[in-house]
Design a protein around this motif. Sequence first.
Motif, short mmCIF file in Angstrom:
data_model
loop_
_atom_site.label_atom_id
_atom_site.label_comp_id
_atom_site.label_asym_id
_atom_site.label_seq_id
_atom_site.Cartn_x
_atom_site.Cartn_y
_atom_site.Cartn_z
N ASP A 188 0.83 -1.21 0.00
CA ASP A 188 0.00 0.00 0.00
C ASP A 188 0.86 1.26 0.00
N ALA A 189 1.94 1.23 0.77
CA ALA A 189 2.84 2.39 0.82
C ALA A 189 3.50 2.62 -0.53
N ALA A 190 3.89 1.52 -1.19
CA ALA A 190 4.52 1.64 -2.52
C ALA A 190 3.52 2.17 -3.54
N ALA A 204 -3.97 2.44 -11.49
CA ALA A 204 -2.82 2.55 -12.40
C ALA A 204 -1.52 2.28 -11.66
N ALA A 205 -1.42 2.75 -10.41
CA ALA A 205 -0.21 2.52 -9.62
C ALA A 205 -0.04 1.04 -9.31
N MET A 206 -1.14 0.37 -8.96
CA MET A 206 -1.07 -1.05 -8.67
C MET A 206 -0.68 -1.83 -9.91
N ASN A 217 10.02 -11.13 -12.66
CA ASN A 217 9.73 -12.44 -12.09
C ASN A 217 9.92 -12.45 -10.57
N ARG A 218 9.37 -11.44 -9.94
CA ARG A 218 9.46 -11.31 -8.49
C ARG A 218 8.07 -11.00 -7.94
N ARG A 219 7.88 -11.27 -6.65
CA ARG A 219 6.59 -10.95 -6.03
C ARG A 219 6.43 -9.44 -5.90
N VAL A 220 5.18 -9.01 -5.87
CA VAL A 220 4.88 -7.58 -5.78
C VAL A 220 5.49 -6.98 -4.52
N GLN A 221 5.48 -7.74 -3.41
CA GLN A 221 6.05 -7.19 -2.17
C GLN A 221 7.53 -6.89 -2.33
#
Length: 245
Positions: A188-190, A204-206, A217-221
């Motif tokens: 959420d902060a990102a 759009a940010a998400m 190829n990495r997780r969103v976190q």
Amino acid sequence: MAPDDHIAGIEQLQQMLLESPGFTEFLLDLTTISASLFSTDSPMHCAITVERTGGPTTVASSSELAQRLDEQQYASDDGPCLTALRQQHSVLIAELVADLRWRRYAAAVSGEPVRSVLAVPIPTDGSSAAALNCYSPDVAAFGPQAVAAIEKHANSLSTILRLALRVHPAERYPDDLRAVLKSRAVVDAAVALVMMQNRCSHEAAMTTLQVASRHHNRRVQGIADELLGKAMATTVISRTANRSG
């Protein structure tokens, strides 16, 4: 409210399920999507409750406010979400403080910024029941079109939720819930940072983070952690330079 073509597609939900390490994490993703879909000028806070026969209740919330509002229902074992879940019909509260059905609940959450509530069942199977709870700070936030859109969204979650219930066994004590909530806060902060930097919408940010996640190829976190780390480092360098000057 979001138009029909913004409702999450089954392919997107399947991908989320494949990427989620547990049932609680998957529900957190669903609540976040639901809140972002139906937020307008005022924020929408969402929660999903799932009860399994002979098993524990699993709860996920899109925000700390939604979590607190839900917890008041579980404390008394009564409320709009539990009613929608157990009786399998939508519960609409246009103005919480004026609705005589929920006076005890309204009193319990009187200090919270919530004025109207919509709780909608999510069809599952005979061994479980689920409901989506939506909270708004505005009076009469859920008109006929909004109710129809949210009910359609809840129905669209039915198939993927049934699949998730089969894929993930019951979690009696989700010890990792604190870590999951921390992970959600980082994302959420990102998202907020991307919105500020690009002057774009939450959606759009998400999407930007999700595209970066697939590309690397990495997780969103992981992408969110790196983005926040770089932003912090840039801030420190900038402040140091200003002091030196």
